[in-house]
Design a protein around this motif. Structure first.
Motif, PDB file in Angstrom:
ATOM      1  N   GLU A  58       0.813  -1.219   0.000  1.00  0.00           N
ATOM      2  CA  GLU A  58       0.000   0.000   0.000  1.00  0.00           C
ATOM      3  C   GLU A  58       0.847   1.269   0.000  1.00  0.00           C
ATOM      4  O   GLU A  58       0.316   2.380  -0.184  1.00  0.00           O
ATOM      5  CB  GLU A  58      -0.927   0.007   1.216  1.00  0.00           C
ATOM      6  CG  GLU A  58      -0.250   0.206   2.564  1.00  0.00           C
ATOM      7  CD  GLU A  58       0.400  -1.058   3.132  1.00  0.00           C
ATOM      8  OE1 GLU A  58       0.879  -1.021   4.280  1.00  0.00           O
ATOM      9  OE2 GLU A  58       0.436  -2.095   2.423  1.00  0.00           O
ATOM     10  N   ASN A  59       2.161   1.138   0.160  1.00  0.00           N
ATOM     11  CA  ASN A  59       3.069   2.293   0.170  1.00  0.00           C
ATOM     12  C   ASN A  59       3.958   2.359  -1.067  1.00  0.00           C
ATOM     13  O   ASN A  59       4.868   3.191  -1.123  1.00  0.00           O
ATOM     14  CB  ASN A  59       3.965   2.239   1.410  1.00  0.00           C
ATOM     15  CG  ASN A  59       3.177   2.268   2.694  1.00  0.00           C
ATOM     16  OD1 ASN A  59       2.236   3.046   2.838  1.00  0.00           O
ATOM     17  ND2 ASN A  59       3.538   1.421   3.643  1.00  0.00           N
ATOM     18  N   ILE A  60       3.715   1.506  -2.056  1.00  0.00           N
ATOM     19  CA  ILE A  60       4.576   1.451  -3.228  1.00  0.00           C
ATOM     20  C   ILE A  60       3.929   2.211  -4.387  1.00  0.00           C
ATOM     21  O   ILE A  60       2.789   1.933  -4.772  1.00  0.00           O
ATOM     22  CB  ILE A  60       4.877   0.000  -3.633  1.00  0.00           C
ATOM     23  CG1 ILE A  60       5.671  -0.692  -2.521  1.00  0.00           C
ATOM     24  CG2 ILE A  60       5.649  -0.055  -4.941  1.00  0.00           C
ATOM     25  CD1 ILE A  60       5.975  -2.149  -2.775  1.00  0.00           C
ATOM     26  N   LEU A  61       4.662   3.173  -4.931  1.00  0.00           N
ATOM     27  CA  LEU A  61       4.216   3.958  -6.078  1.00  0.00           C
ATOM     28  C   LEU A  61       4.694   3.276  -7.355  1.00  0.00           C
ATOM     29  O   LEU A  61       5.854   2.882  -7.454  1.00  0.00           O
ATOM     30  CB  LEU A  61       4.779   5.379  -6.006  1.00  0.00           C
ATOM     31  CG  LEU A  61       4.560   6.134  -4.689  1.00  0.00           C
ATOM     32  CD1 LEU A  61       5.281   7.477  -4.727  1.00  0.00           C
ATOM     33  CD2 LEU A  61       3.079   6.332  -4.425  1.00  0.00           C
ATOM     34  N   LEU A  62       3.806   3.177  -8.343  1.00  0.00           N
ATOM     35  CA  LEU A  62       4.125   2.519  -9.604  1.00  0.00           C
ATOM     36  C   LEU A  62       3.932   3.476 -10.773  1.00  0.00           C
ATOM     37  O   LEU A  62       2.963   4.235 -10.819  1.00  0.00           O
ATOM     38  CB  LEU A  62       3.227   1.296  -9.832  1.00  0.00           C
ATOM     39  CG  LEU A  62       3.242   0.189  -8.784  1.00  0.00           C
ATOM     40  CD1 LEU A  62       2.299  -0.927  -9.210  1.00  0.00           C
ATOM     41  CD2 LEU A  62       4.644  -0.342  -8.609  1.00  0.00           C
ATOM     42  N   LEU A  63       4.857   3.392 -11.718  1.00  0.00           N
ATOM     43  CA  LEU A  63       4.695   4.047 -13.014  1.00  0.00           C
ATOM     44  C   LEU A  63       4.523   2.957 -14.055  1.00  0.00           C
ATOM     45  O   LEU A  63       5.304   1.997 -14.094  1.00  0.00           O
ATOM     46  CB  LEU A  63       5.908   4.906 -13.356  1.00  0.00           C
ATOM     47  CG  LEU A  63       5.993   6.309 -12.747  1.00  0.00           C
ATOM     48  CD1 LEU A  63       7.291   6.978 -13.186  1.00  0.00           C
ATOM     49  CD2 LEU A  63       4.803   7.165 -13.156  1.00  0.00           C
ATOM     50  N   GLU A  64       3.515   3.089 -14.903  1.00  0.00           N
ATOM     51  CA  GLU A  64       3.284   2.067 -15.916  1.00  0.00           C
ATOM     52  C   GLU A  64       2.540   2.663 -17.095  1.00  0.00           C
ATOM     53  O   GLU A  64       1.918   3.728 -16.997  1.00  0.00           O
ATOM     54  CB  GLU A  64       2.471   0.906 -15.337  1.00  0.00           C
ATOM     55  CG  GLU A  64       1.067   1.310 -14.916  1.00  0.00           C
ATOM     56  CD  GLU A  64       0.268   0.164 -14.328  1.00  0.00           C
ATOM     57  OE1 GLU A  64       0.845  -0.919 -14.123  1.00  0.00           O
ATOM     58  OE2 GLU A  64      -0.938   0.362 -14.070  1.00  0.00           O
TER      59      GLU A  64
END
Length: 273
Positions: A39-45
Protein backbone atom coordinates in the motif's frame (compact mmCIF):
# COMPACT_ATOMS: atom_id res chain seq x y z
CA UNK A 1 0.29 6.46 -15.34
CA UNK A 2 1.05 6.67 -11.61
CA UNK A 3 -0.80 4.47 -9.12
CA UNK A 4 -0.47 2.58 -5.81
CA UNK A 5 0.50 -1.11 -5.91
CA UNK A 6 -2.07 -3.82 -5.23
CA UNK A 7 -1.85 -7.49 -4.27
CA UNK A 8 -2.03 -8.62 -7.88
CA UNK A 9 1.18 -6.67 -8.61
CA UNK A 10 3.29 -8.77 -6.23
CA UNK A 11 4.71 -11.13 -8.86
CA UNK A 12 5.77 -8.31 -11.18
CA UNK A 13 7.19 -6.25 -8.32
CA UNK A 14 9.11 -9.23 -6.96
CA UNK A 15 10.74 -9.58 -10.36
CA UNK A 16 11.67 -5.87 -10.38
CA UNK A 17 13.04 -6.06 -6.85
CA UNK A 18 15.12 -9.16 -7.59
CA UNK A 19 16.59 -7.59 -10.73
CA UNK A 20 17.60 -4.48 -8.77
CA UNK A 21 19.00 -6.15 -5.64
CA UNK A 22 19.81 -9.78 -6.45
CA UNK A 23 17.57 -10.90 -3.58
CA UNK A 24 15.96 -14.32 -3.46
CA UNK A 25 12.27 -14.49 -4.35
CA UNK A 26 11.49 -15.02 -0.66
CA UNK A 27 13.44 -11.96 0.47
CA UNK A 28 12.13 -9.76 -2.34
CA UNK A 29 8.50 -10.65 -1.63
CA UNK A 30 9.04 -10.30 2.12
CA UNK A 31 10.56 -6.84 1.70
CA UNK A 32 7.73 -5.70 -0.55
CA UNK A 33 4.97 -6.94 1.75
CA UNK A 34 6.36 -6.48 5.26
CA UNK A 35 9.01 -3.74 5.06
CA UNK A 36 7.70 -1.41 2.37
CA UNK A 37 4.06 -2.55 2.36
CA UNK A 38 2.31 -2.85 -1.01
CA UNK A 39 0.00 0.00 0.00
CA UNK A 40 3.07 2.29 0.17
CA UNK A 41 4.58 1.45 -3.23
CA UNK A 42 4.22 3.96 -6.08
CA UNK A 43 4.13 2.52 -9.60
CA UNK A 44 4.70 4.05 -13.01
CA UNK A 45 3.28 2.07 -15.92
CA UNK A 46 1.79 2.29 -19.38
CA UNK A 47 -1.83 1.12 -19.75
CA UNK A 48 -1.95 -2.62 -20.31
CA UNK A 49 1.75 -3.12 -19.54
CA UNK A 50 3.48 -4.42 -16.39
CA UNK A 51 4.84 -1.81 -13.92
CA UNK A 52 7.95 -0.19 -15.36
CA UNK A 53 9.20 1.58 -12.24
CA UNK A 54 8.48 1.37 -8.53
CA UNK A 55 9.40 3.42 -5.50
CA UNK A 56 8.30 2.77 -1.92
CA UNK A 57 7.15 5.68 0.26
CA UNK A 58 7.23 4.12 3.72
CA UNK A 59 5.73 6.02 6.69
CA UNK A 60 8.25 6.67 9.50
CA UNK A 61 8.32 8.74 12.67
CA UNK A 62 10.86 10.97 14.40
CA UNK A 63 9.54 11.91 17.84
CA UNK A 64 6.13 13.51 17.14
CA UNK A 65 6.94 14.28 13.51
CA UNK A 66 5.56 12.26 10.61
CA UNK A 67 7.85 11.42 7.73
CA UNK A 68 8.30 9.35 4.59
CA UNK A 69 11.22 7.08 3.74
CA UNK A 70 11.68 6.80 -0.01
CA UNK A 71 13.38 3.51 -0.83
CA UNK A 72 13.43 0.46 -3.07
CA UNK A 73 13.70 2.20 -6.43
CA UNK A 74 13.61 -0.41 -9.20
CA UNK A 75 12.96 -0.11 -12.91
CA UNK A 76 12.53 -2.42 -15.87
CA UNK A 77 15.31 -2.70 -18.45
CA UNK A 78 15.43 0.28 -20.74
CA UNK A 79 13.41 2.50 -18.38
CA UNK A 80 15.33 5.77 -17.67
CA UNK A 81 14.89 5.71 -13.88
CA UNK A 82 17.36 8.57 -13.39
CA UNK A 83 15.14 10.84 -15.50
CA UNK A 84 11.79 9.63 -14.18
CA UNK A 85 12.68 9.60 -10.48
CA UNK A 86 13.01 13.39 -10.02
CA UNK A 87 9.56 13.95 -11.57
CA UNK A 88 8.06 11.19 -9.45
CA UNK A 89 9.66 12.53 -6.27
CA UNK A 90 8.64 16.10 -6.99
CA UNK A 91 4.97 15.14 -7.18
CA UNK A 92 5.23 12.78 -4.21
CA UNK A 93 6.88 15.38 -1.98
CA UNK A 94 4.14 17.86 -2.77
CA UNK A 95 1.42 15.30 -2.07
CA UNK A 96 2.91 14.13 1.23
CA UNK A 97 3.44 17.71 2.38
CA UNK A 98 -0.25 18.42 1.73
CA UNK A 99 -1.05 15.26 3.71
CA UNK A 100 0.70 16.57 6.83
CA UNK A 101 4.13 14.94 6.58
CA UNK A 102 6.97 16.99 8.07
CA UNK A 103 9.96 15.43 6.32
CA UNK A 104 11.20 12.86 3.81
CA UNK A 105 14.41 10.84 3.97
CA UNK A 106 16.31 8.87 1.35
CA UNK A 107 19.71 7.23 0.90
CA UNK A 108 21.18 7.96 -2.55
CA UNK A 109 23.31 5.23 -4.12
CA UNK A 110 25.68 7.53 -6.03
CA UNK A 111 26.98 11.09 -6.03
CA UNK A 112 24.82 11.76 -9.10
CA UNK A 113 21.74 10.56 -7.21
CA UNK A 114 22.65 12.83 -4.30
CA UNK A 115 22.95 15.78 -6.71
CA UNK A 116 19.49 15.07 -8.14
CA UNK A 117 18.03 14.89 -4.63
CA UNK A 118 19.72 18.17 -3.71
CA UNK A 119 17.96 19.79 -6.68
CA UNK A 120 14.66 18.70 -5.11
CA UNK A 121 15.53 20.22 -1.74
CA UNK A 122 17.09 17.24 0.04
CA UNK A 123 20.02 18.09 2.32
CA UNK A 124 22.94 15.86 3.23
CA UNK A 125 22.45 16.17 6.99
CA UNK A 126 22.47 12.50 8.05
CA UNK A 127 25.96 11.19 7.18
CA UNK A 128 27.88 8.26 8.66
CA UNK A 129 31.38 7.76 9.97
CA UNK A 130 33.38 4.68 9.03
CA UNK A 131 35.78 3.75 11.84
CA UNK A 132 38.42 1.07 11.21
CA UNK A 133 40.38 -0.18 14.21
CA UNK A 134 42.25 -3.22 15.52
CA UNK A 135 40.53 -5.17 18.31
CA UNK A 136 42.65 -5.80 21.39
CA UNK A 137 42.45 -9.29 22.86
CA UNK A 138 40.56 -9.55 26.13
CA UNK A 139 39.97 -13.08 27.39
CA UNK A 140 37.70 -11.71 30.10
CA UNK A 141 35.34 -9.86 27.73
CA UNK A 142 31.90 -11.42 27.99
CA UNK A 143 28.72 -10.83 26.05
CA UNK A 144 25.68 -12.64 24.74
CA UNK A 145 25.18 -13.53 21.09
CA UNK A 146 21.92 -13.54 19.15
CA UNK A 147 19.90 -13.25 22.35
CA UNK A 148 18.08 -9.95 21.71
CA UNK A 149 14.55 -10.11 20.33
CA UNK A 150 13.66 -7.50 17.72
CA UNK A 151 11.42 -5.73 20.25
CA UNK A 152 14.22 -5.52 22.81
CA UNK A 153 16.62 -4.39 20.08
CA UNK A 154 14.26 -1.55 19.17
CA UNK A 155 13.88 -0.61 22.83
CA UNK A 156 17.66 -0.58 23.32
CA UNK A 157 18.09 1.49 20.18
CA UNK A 158 15.58 4.11 21.33
CA UNK A 159 17.26 4.25 24.75
CA UNK A 160 20.61 4.97 23.09
CA UNK A 161 19.15 7.13 20.30
CA UNK A 162 15.94 8.89 21.42
CA UNK A 163 15.93 10.76 18.10
CA UNK A 164 15.74 7.57 16.05
CA UNK A 165 13.67 7.55 12.86
CA UNK A 166 11.63 4.43 13.47
CA UNK A 167 9.80 1.76 11.50
CA UNK A 168 6.98 -0.45 12.78
CA UNK A 169 8.05 -3.62 14.58
CA UNK A 170 6.70 -5.83 11.77
CA UNK A 171 9.02 -4.12 9.29
CA UNK A 172 12.02 -4.46 11.62
CA UNK A 173 11.19 -8.14 12.13
CA UNK A 174 11.40 -8.77 8.39
CA UNK A 175 14.60 -6.76 8.00
CA UNK A 176 16.32 -8.59 10.86
CA UNK A 177 15.15 -11.98 9.54
CA UNK A 178 16.73 -11.22 6.17
CA UNK A 179 19.93 -9.95 7.79
CA UNK A 180 20.19 -13.13 9.87
CA UNK A 181 19.83 -15.20 6.71
CA UNK A 182 22.82 -13.30 5.30
CA UNK A 183 24.97 -14.15 8.33
CA UNK A 184 24.33 -11.32 10.79
CA UNK A 185 25.32 -11.78 14.44
CA UNK A 186 24.06 -9.65 17.36
CA UNK A 187 26.43 -9.18 20.31
CA UNK A 188 25.01 -7.57 23.45
CA UNK A 189 25.44 -6.93 27.15
CA UNK A 190 23.73 -4.60 29.60
CA UNK A 191 25.80 -1.62 28.40
CA UNK A 192 25.21 -1.90 24.66
CA UNK A 193 24.84 -4.01 21.53
CA UNK A 194 26.29 -4.43 18.06
CA UNK A 195 25.20 -5.98 14.75
CA UNK A 196 28.00 -7.41 12.65
CA UNK A 197 29.08 -9.70 9.84
CA UNK A 198 32.36 -11.59 9.81
CA UNK A 199 34.38 -10.88 6.64
CA UNK A 200 37.64 -12.77 6.85
CA UNK A 201 39.73 -11.13 9.56
CA UNK A 202 37.36 -8.17 9.94
CA UNK A 203 34.12 -7.71 11.84
CA UNK A 204 31.84 -5.44 9.81
CA UNK A 205 29.60 -3.66 12.34
CA UNK A 206 26.55 -2.17 10.63
CA UNK A 207 25.36 -0.79 13.97
CA UNK A 208 27.02 -0.28 17.34
CA UNK A 209 25.46 1.32 20.41
CA UNK A 210 27.10 1.52 23.82
CA UNK A 211 27.26 3.76 26.87
CA UNK A 212 30.82 4.86 26.09
CA UNK A 213 33.98 3.87 24.18
CA UNK A 214 35.08 1.40 26.85
CA UNK A 215 31.74 -0.43 26.68
CA UNK A 216 31.92 -0.46 22.89
CA UNK A 217 35.46 -1.88 23.04
CA UNK A 218 34.27 -4.69 25.29
CA UNK A 219 31.60 -5.68 22.77
CA UNK A 220 34.22 -5.74 20.01
CA UNK A 221 36.57 -7.75 22.20
CA UNK A 222 33.88 -10.32 23.03
CA UNK A 223 33.14 -10.66 19.32
CA UNK A 224 36.85 -11.15 18.63
CA UNK A 225 37.05 -13.94 21.21
CA UNK A 226 34.09 -15.64 19.53
CA UNK A 227 35.25 -15.27 15.91
CA UNK A 228 39.03 -14.82 16.04
CA UNK A 229 38.76 -11.72 13.82
CA UNK A 230 41.31 -9.09 14.85
CA UNK A 231 39.93 -5.97 13.17
CA UNK A 232 36.68 -4.04 13.14
CA UNK A 233 35.06 -1.74 10.60
CA UNK A 234 32.24 0.16 12.31
CA UNK A 235 29.49 2.28 10.76
CA UNK A 236 28.42 5.07 13.11
CA UNK A 237 26.06 7.99 12.65
CA UNK A 238 28.04 11.22 12.60
CA UNK A 239 26.28 12.45 15.75
CA UNK A 240 27.04 9.32 17.80
CA UNK A 241 29.38 9.97 20.70
CA UNK A 242 31.33 6.71 20.26
CA UNK A 243 34.93 7.14 19.07
CA UNK A 244 34.50 10.89 18.61
CA UNK A 245 36.93 12.38 16.12
CA UNK A 246 37.76 9.01 14.61
CA UNK A 247 36.80 7.67 11.22
CA UNK A 248 36.03 8.85 7.73
CA UNK A 249 32.85 10.80 7.01
CA UNK A 250 30.70 9.48 4.19
CA UNK A 251 27.33 10.45 2.76
CA UNK A 252 24.33 8.39 3.75
CA UNK A 253 20.93 9.87 4.58
CA UNK A 254 19.46 12.99 3.01
CA UNK A 255 16.44 14.80 4.39
CA UNK A 256 13.89 17.15 2.85
CA UNK A 257 11.89 19.45 5.15
CA UNK A 258 8.29 19.70 3.98
CA UNK A 259 7.02 22.35 6.42
CA UNK A 260 10.09 24.34 7.42
CA UNK A 261 13.41 23.18 8.86
CA UNK A 262 13.78 21.73 12.35
CA UNK A 263 16.94 20.71 14.26
CA UNK A 264 18.37 17.33 13.27
CA UNK A 265 21.40 17.19 15.57
CA UNK A 266 19.93 14.22 17.45
CA UNK A 267 18.30 12.46 14.47
CA UNK A 268 19.46 8.86 14.08
CA UNK A 269 18.72 7.41 10.64
CA UNK A 270 19.95 3.86 10.12
CA UNK A 271 17.80 1.41 8.18
CA UNK A 272 20.43 -1.40 8.20
CA UNK A 273 20.30 -1.79 4.43
Amino acid sequence: MLRIAAAEDLTALTRLRRAATGDSAEDAAGWLQRVAGLENILLLEKPGAPPALMLAAVPVHYAHRKGIWFTGLAADKGVPADKLLPKLLEGALRAFAENGCDFAVMTPDTAADASHLADLGFKNLLPLRVVSKPIRRNLLAQAQFDSLTVRHLMERRLRCQPGCITLPETAMNEMMTQLYRRGLTVVSDRRGYGLYYTKGDTLQFIELQADNDHCADQLLQAAREKTGAENARVLLAENQTLYLGAGRRCGYGMIAFLHGEFPVTDVYFRMLL
